[in-house]
Motif scaffolding. Sequence first.
Motif, PDB file in Angstrom:
ATOM      1  N   ILE A   1     -21.580 -25.820  55.058  1.00 26.02           N
ATOM      2  CA  ILE A   1     -20.632 -24.803  54.579  1.00 26.02           C
ATOM      3  C   ILE A   1     -20.725 -24.790  53.049  1.00 26.02           C
ATOM      4  N   ARG A   2     -21.055 -23.620  52.500  1.00 31.83           N
ATOM      5  CA  ARG A   2     -21.193 -23.502  51.053  1.00 31.83           C
ATOM      6  C   ARG A   2     -19.901 -22.952  50.446  1.00 31.83           C
ATOM      7  N   VAL A   3     -19.560 -23.476  49.265  1.00 33.51           N
ATOM      8  CA  VAL A   3     -18.333 -23.011  48.592  1.00 33.51           C
ATOM      9  C   VAL A   3     -18.665 -22.752  47.115  1.00 33.51           C
ATOM     10  N   ASN A   4     -18.431 -21.549  46.671  1.00 33.57           N
ATOM     11  CA  ASN A   4     -18.767 -21.176  45.298  1.00 33.57           C
ATOM     12  C   ASN A   4     -17.635 -20.404  44.634  1.00 33.57           C
TER      13      ASN A   4
ATOM     14  N   GLU B   1     -10.937 -23.430  40.487  1.00 33.16           N
ATOM     15  CA  GLU B   1     -12.347 -23.807  40.309  1.00 33.16           C
ATOM     16  C   GLU B   1     -12.575 -25.261  40.732  1.00 33.16           C
ATOM     17  N   SER B   2     -11.676 -26.153  40.376  1.00 33.90           N
ATOM     18  CA  SER B   2     -11.828 -27.569  40.779  1.00 33.90           C
ATOM     19  C   SER B   2     -11.756 -27.706  42.299  1.00 33.90           C
ATOM     20  N   PHE B   3     -10.832 -26.958  42.905  1.00 33.73           N
ATOM     21  CA  PHE B   3     -10.690 -26.999  44.364  1.00 33.73           C
ATOM     22  C   PHE B   3     -11.991 -26.535  45.022  1.00 33.73           C
ATOM     23  N   SER B   4     -12.584 -25.491  44.465  1.00 36.50           N
ATOM     24  CA  SER B   4     -13.817 -24.930  45.022  1.00 36.50           C
ATOM     25  C   SER B   4     -14.933 -25.984  44.993  1.00 36.50           C
ATOM     26  N   ARG B   5     -15.060 -26.686  43.874  1.00 36.75           N
ATOM     27  CA  ARG B   5     -16.108 -27.706  43.751  1.00 36.75           C
ATOM     28  C   ARG B   5     -15.828 -28.884  44.702  1.00 36.75           C
ATOM     29  N   ALA B   6     -14.537 -29.232  44.833  1.00 36.84           N
ATOM     30  CA  ALA B   6     -14.167 -30.321  45.744  1.00 36.84           C
ATOM     31  C   ALA B   6     -14.509 -29.959  47.189  1.00 36.84           C
ATOM     32  N   MET B   7     -14.254 -28.712  47.545  1.00 35.23           N
ATOM     33  CA  MET B   7     -14.590 -28.248  48.903  1.00 35.23           C
ATOM     34  C   MET B   7     -16.102 -28.231  49.110  1.00 35.23           C
ATOM     35  N   ALA B   8     -16.839 -27.869  48.053  1.00 35.50           N
ATOM     36  CA  ALA B   8     -18.304 -27.796  48.170  1.00 35.50           C
ATOM     37  C   ALA B   8     -18.885 -29.157  48.541  1.00 35.50           C
ATOM     38  N   ILE B   9     -18.404 -30.220  47.903  1.00 30.74           N
ATOM     39  CA  ILE B   9     -18.975 -31.551  48.203  1.00 30.74           C
ATOM     40  C   ILE B   9     -18.478 -32.045  49.564  1.00 30.74           C
ATOM     41  N   GLU B  10     -17.231 -31.720  49.899  1.00 32.54           N
ATOM     42  CA  GLU B  10     -16.680 -32.176  51.189  1.00 32.54           C
ATOM     43  C   GLU B  10     -17.366 -31.481  52.365  1.00 32.54           C
TER      44      GLU B  10
ATOM     45  N   GLN C   1     -21.851 -23.955  59.843  1.00 34.21           N
ATOM     46  CA  GLN C   1     -22.299 -22.959  58.864  1.00 34.21           C
ATOM     47  C   GLN C   1     -21.096 -22.170  58.364  1.00 34.21           C
ATOM     48  N   GLY C   2     -21.239 -21.653  57.150  1.00 37.90           N
ATOM     49  CA  GLY C   2     -20.180 -20.824  56.579  1.00 37.90           C
ATOM     50  C   GLY C   2     -20.361 -20.699  55.077  1.00 37.90           C
ATOM     51  N   SER C   3     -19.711 -19.677  54.526  1.00 39.50           N
ATOM     52  CA  SER C   3     -19.766 -19.485  53.075  1.00 39.50           C
ATOM     53  C   SER C   3     -18.388 -19.051  52.595  1.00 39.50           C
ATOM     54  N   ILE C   4     -17.886 -19.766  51.602  1.00 38.65           N
ATOM     55  CA  ILE C   4     -16.559 -19.464  51.051  1.00 38.65           C
ATOM     56  C   ILE C   4     -16.737 -19.113  49.576  1.00 38.65           C
ATOM     57  N   VAL C   5     -16.087 -18.016  49.166  1.00 39.96           N
ATOM     58  CA  VAL C   5     -16.146 -17.615  47.757  1.00 39.96           C
ATOM     59  C   VAL C   5     -14.722 -17.553  47.218  1.00 39.96           C
ATOM     60  N   ILE C   6     -14.526 -18.189  46.079  1.00 37.81           N
ATOM     61  CA  ILE C   6     -13.211 -18.202  45.433  1.00 37.81           C
ATOM     62  C   ILE C   6     -13.307 -17.461  44.103  1.00 37.81           C
ATOM     63  N   ILE C   7     -12.421 -16.478  43.922  1.00 38.08           N
ATOM     64  CA  ILE C   7     -12.412 -15.763  42.640  1.00 38.08           C
ATOM     65  C   ILE C   7     -11.433 -16.488  41.714  1.00 38.08           C
ATOM     66  N   ALA C   8     -11.949 -17.110  40.679  1.00 41.01           N
ATOM     67  CA  ALA C   8     -11.081 -17.778  39.696  1.00 41.01           C
ATOM     68  C   ALA C   8     -10.982 -16.864  38.474  1.00 41.01           C
TER      69      ALA C   8
ATOM     70  N   THR D   1      -2.343 -22.529  45.677  1.00 49.37           N
ATOM     71  CA  THR D   1      -1.939 -23.014  47.008  1.00 49.37           C
ATOM     72  C   THR D   1      -2.460 -22.098  48.118  1.00 49.37           C
ATOM     73  N   SER D   2      -2.536 -20.802  47.846  1.00 50.08           N
ATOM     74  CA  SER D   2      -3.057 -19.864  48.853  1.00 50.08           C
ATOM     75  C   SER D   2      -4.486 -20.220  49.252  1.00 50.08           C
ATOM     76  N   LEU D   3      -5.244 -20.793  48.314  1.00 45.94           N
ATOM     77  CA  LEU D   3      -6.642 -21.159  48.608  1.00 45.94           C
ATOM     78  C   LEU D   3      -6.678 -22.312  49.607  1.00 45.94           C
ATOM     79  N   PHE D   4      -5.769 -23.268  49.400  1.00 48.75           N
ATOM     80  CA  PHE D   4      -5.667 -24.399  50.327  1.00 48.75           C
ATOM     81  C   PHE D   4      -5.374 -23.890  51.740  1.00 48.75           C
ATOM     82  N   ILE D   5      -4.435 -22.939  51.840  1.00 50.82           N
ATOM     83  CA  ILE D   5      -4.014 -22.444  53.161  1.00 50.82           C
ATOM     84  C   ILE D   5      -5.148 -21.687  53.848  1.00 50.82           C
ATOM     85  N   SER D   6      -5.788 -20.750  53.145  1.00 49.20           N
ATOM     86  CA  SER D   6      -6.820 -19.931  53.807  1.00 49.20           C
ATOM     87  C   SER D   6      -8.086 -20.755  54.081  1.00 49.20           C
ATOM     88  N   CYS D   7      -8.463 -21.624  53.135  1.00 49.59           N
ATOM     89  CA  CYS D   7      -9.690 -22.419  53.345  1.00 49.59           C
ATOM     90  C   CYS D   7      -9.505 -23.378  54.517  1.00 49.59           C
ATOM     91  N   LYS D   8      -8.320 -23.982  54.602  1.00 55.13           N
ATOM     92  CA  LYS D   8      -8.053 -24.919  55.698  1.00 55.13           C
ATOM     93  C   LYS D   8      -8.264 -24.240  57.049  1.00 55.13           C
TER      94      LYS D   8
END
Length: 248
Positions: free
Chosen positions: A172-175, A157-166, A128-135, A110-117
């Motif tokens: 904005i890159r998300v990995n 990891e699923s959230f990260s991929r969902a954000m990448a396509i959105e 532009q932007g780059s987001i990195v998620i440590i899973a 849930t913390s990922l949802f809050i900070s990414c939002k």
Amino acid sequence: MDLNNKVIVVTGAGGGMGKAIVSQLLELGAYVIGIDLSTDSLQSIQHPNLHTHAASVLDEEQIAEIFFQVHKDFGKIDGLVNAIGIAQAATPIEEVTLSQWHKLMDINATSLFISCKEAVKYMKPNRQGSIVIIASISAVRPRPGLQSYIASKGAAESFSRAMAIELAPYSIRVNTINPGPADTNMLGQFAAKDADISTVKEEVFRKSVPLGELIEPEDIANAVTYLLSDRAKIVTGATLNVDGGRGL
Ligand SMILES: NC(=O)c1ccc[n+]([C@@H]2O[C@H](COP(=O)([O-])OP(=O)(O)OC[C@H]3O[C@@H](n4cnc5c(N)ncnc54)[C@H](O)[C@@H]3O)[C@@H](O)[C@H]2O)c1
């Protein structure tokens, strides 16, 4: 690698990996905003480009205020690194309480949802932007007794991929980075209640890594800085295993 004048927010900045990430970002010329429940460990880094906030990433209002202020001060947010997390002591599912499950899901997912939002609000207008998620590599190579932690990392990891396509239409890159067992305070916290922590670290964790070494926080920082940099400008929706081959 150059991250000169990039404005990068790091959550879990006071942790083992977080501190290594913060140090490397500062070396590469970035402005770093570090958020953690406790920022004490960052006090040894005396750097004019480091700004710290002691806050819970689950406090939506406070996090929104911090991102608002960062944008006000710097006029942009280039990157977000999520190095926040808690471990689960290995426990059979029938002994895990619902509140323990919720706590792991809240802090690790849930913390990922809050900070990414919040980050995306300011990245989107700049396109532009780059987001990195440590899973965690355990999301794909599980261990017994860690069912709730592993589920939270699968969600990450699923959230990260969902954000990448959105977010791809906005450049904005998300990995995701999947660390293997890493030499931080967290590692011993995966041991079962009665287990000897140093034996578990050596016999269970280090021996499970084909390259035969625990992962160092700096190994994770190297991967993070690559993914944030323009060298990874065409990389999004990727998962980079930094695990000494543990995922094989
Ligand atoms: N250490 C490992 O073996 C390992 C392996 C795979 C993945 N990971 C993941 O790597 C990431 C970093 O782990 P680490 O090893 O540096 O652990 P760590 O315990 O050293 O750091 C985690 C940090 O998150 C912070 N944190 C926890 N809840 C918070 C909240 N609500 N708000 C703000 N900050 C909060 C903690 O205070 C701590 O500083 C985590 O996502 C972890 O799950 C770790």
